[in-house]
Design a protein around this motif. Sequence first.
Motif, short mmCIF file in Angstrom:
data_model
loop_
_atom_site.label_atom_id
_atom_site.label_comp_id
_atom_site.label_asym_id
_atom_site.label_seq_id
_atom_site.Cartn_x
_atom_site.Cartn_y
_atom_site.Cartn_z
N PRO A 117 41.68 46.51 43.79
CA PRO A 117 41.37 45.98 42.47
C PRO A 117 40.01 46.42 41.94
O PRO A 117 39.69 46.18 40.80
N SER A 147 43.27 49.49 40.56
CA SER A 147 44.05 48.72 39.58
C SER A 147 43.14 47.99 38.60
O SER A 147 43.59 47.55 37.56
N LYS A 153 42.15 45.19 38.56
CA LYS A 153 42.67 43.84 38.34
C LYS A 153 43.63 43.75 37.16
O LYS A 153 43.90 42.66 36.67
N GLU A 167 48.50 48.07 38.07
CA GLU A 167 49.09 47.91 39.40
C GLU A 167 50.55 48.35 39.39
O GLU A 167 51.00 49.10 40.26
N VAL A 170 47.09 42.04 42.40
CA VAL A 170 46.18 41.49 41.41
C VAL A 170 46.33 39.98 41.33
O VAL A 170 45.39 39.24 41.56
N ASN A 171 47.52 39.53 41.03
CA ASN A 171 47.72 38.08 40.95
C ASN A 171 48.67 37.67 42.05
O ASN A 171 48.40 37.85 43.22
#
Lengths: 337, 337
Positions: free
Chosen positions: B67, B97, B99, B104, B124-125
């Motif tokens: 990230p 990425s 974030k 991503e 990311v999440n």
Amino acid sequence: MATIEDVAARAGVSIGTVSNVLNRPQAVAPATRARVQAAITALGYVPHAAARALVAGRSRTIGLIVPEVTNPFFADLARGAEEVADDRDLTVMLYNSNKAPGRELRFLGQLESQRVQGILLTPVNQVAEALSDVVARGTPVVLLDRGSGHRNLCSVAVDDRVGGELAATHLVERGHRHLAFVGGPFTVHQVAERLAGARSVTDAAGARLEVIETTGLTVAAARAAATGLARRPAADRPTAVFCANDLLALGVLQTVTRERLRVPGDLAIVGYDDIAFAAAAAVPLTSVRQPRQQLGRVAAQLLFEEIDDPGRHGHRQVVFQPELIARASTRVTAPAS
Amino acid sequence: MATIEDVAARAGVSIGTVSNVLNRPQAVAPATRARVQAAITALGYVPHAAARALVAGRSRTIGLIVPEVTNPFFADLARGAEEVADDRDLTVMLYNSNKAPGRELRFLGQLESQRVQGILLTPVNQVAEALSDVVARGTPVVLLDRGSGHRNLCSVAVDDRVGGELAATHLVERGHRHLAFVGGPFTVHQVAERLAGARSVTDAAGARLEVIETTGLTVAAARAAATGLARRPAADRPTAVFCANDLLALGVLQTVTRERLRVPGDLAIVGYDDIAFAAAAAVPLTSVRQPRQQLGRVAAQLLFEEIDDPGRHGHRQVVFQPELIARASTRVTAPAS
DNA sequence: AACAGCGTTTATAACGATTCAATAACCGGA
DNA sequence: TCCGGTTATTGAATCGTTATAAACGCTGTT
């Protein structure tokens, strides 16, 4: 994994039609197109990039080799390059040479073997001989931040001499007559240029510039230099220092603060690079900022120019001008009583 | 660009032999081998990776999506992974990425399309649904630093709760009875865990732990919190703070120093991550260090384990223990008179 | 009814390597 | 001289895609 053939079979068409759906959808009848799309999602078909690259003769990527991913300078530069590559639907492959010539060489080979469309490179030392071979075999290369001397390659860089001039001018304009330059080793081209720029300004202004060479560009390297400075009698001490980068500047700031000098009252400080910490320092740091992201953008643009028309392309060396960001570390204060 | 056929022609052998020279030299008679080698260097032949990947069905690369390339944590992690990949003569493709879930996703698609042997991913999440598809289609994925909850994937992470315990134990052992935790937002899993770890220790020791939530993990975010702390009457002030990361710790250090508190005399500070700046700070910072490079190494090893034998492979969640590095910011000082 | 013209679709030849069964060359032994 | 057994080399099939020329099926015209 599903291939184009599986998709074709499921949709009841030939592979040519599937290929058309993928690459020129408007050439396929809507009903067929829908059927093929359905088959694609049903099978979770993902085109095989290698097969594509094989027919095309080149892959849809460019390579980017930087000496330090951790350095925000190169991270931003990468972002800039990516931005431009995205517009062309190309992928940027990022490699971290870590300043190791061996790694640089290896990655260069890998990129060539992948038939990337072009390479953006911050050469570790001098430009490797291997690089000329790569270029001779037809992969365009643009040099980043270094090696602008090469007339037979495109390059982008920031004018470090101007950066030095900006810093020194800023200090001289604020009334400083005795400056110090902290940085080293001078074999690093950038360091030497920044000093040269500062020197030209102090010479012209009739100000004094003393040079304190450090062994590196780290916080730790600044310690010794700064301690020496801080312990001098005030009359003999420069009233401002220009550091070759922000890490040095932060080191100087820390050390002289501990030695009970006030910044900028007793000593003004200018750094270089404008890293995130510069603004966040105990005394926010005046620093010279380089147009990092733009550097990456322009580098990529030069590369694409050469990719698009290698014949007509003339190599260019683009030099950007840095910018000075004034903060508290050089603010003019009321003279101490 | 020269192909294997050109090489074969020049050396007067078949392409099969050239291929053998490249891939199993010992199977070729020395004289022939030499002749082929000569042709290769003369023509500057570079094998076409895409063609190789096409026959092999997979490319000689693995993908790594992080990230934040700028973060030394991930840079070191990448180094660890590379080390292991190098042993197998595989290339690590690094993607940032930033974030952004969109990035991503895009990179995931690109890696799959390149038929990489496997993917190392810091999601990311939450873990994207798209990821399950990738895995289902046969590309092994190992999760880094996050998402250890997934039992159907391998993952590596560092135990943040233990990190919090280490920090708090260190402070309690040094006699502190009133601690503060500075960090936030608590929606960040890592932050919440570090706090929980600290809490368990202070509760057990009967010490007080107050929580000061910040909006982020930056130097700037620490300012407000630290100013409030510093201005309290000494009796009401914690004698030590544990910060959720080093940037916060540095911010606290700067701010309380400016407010004329002494570190560690008036306030001890523990950070987290052990970034380079921690040791170089005005007062070298005690910090919790994560085995970053090892994390990358083990992640890559898990990935290869799955690549080599997808059938027998059982998914594992590896959790590493962090380590506390004691420095001046928590040194025990003679009590102020 | 034959045909030109157009929009779709198809069959097939690349692309550059690896792999592997088949062949060639060579050797010593009978 | 012939044979069995290596060892070295070759030829052809194959990987998954794109590009292209040919075929196809309609429609509308003559």
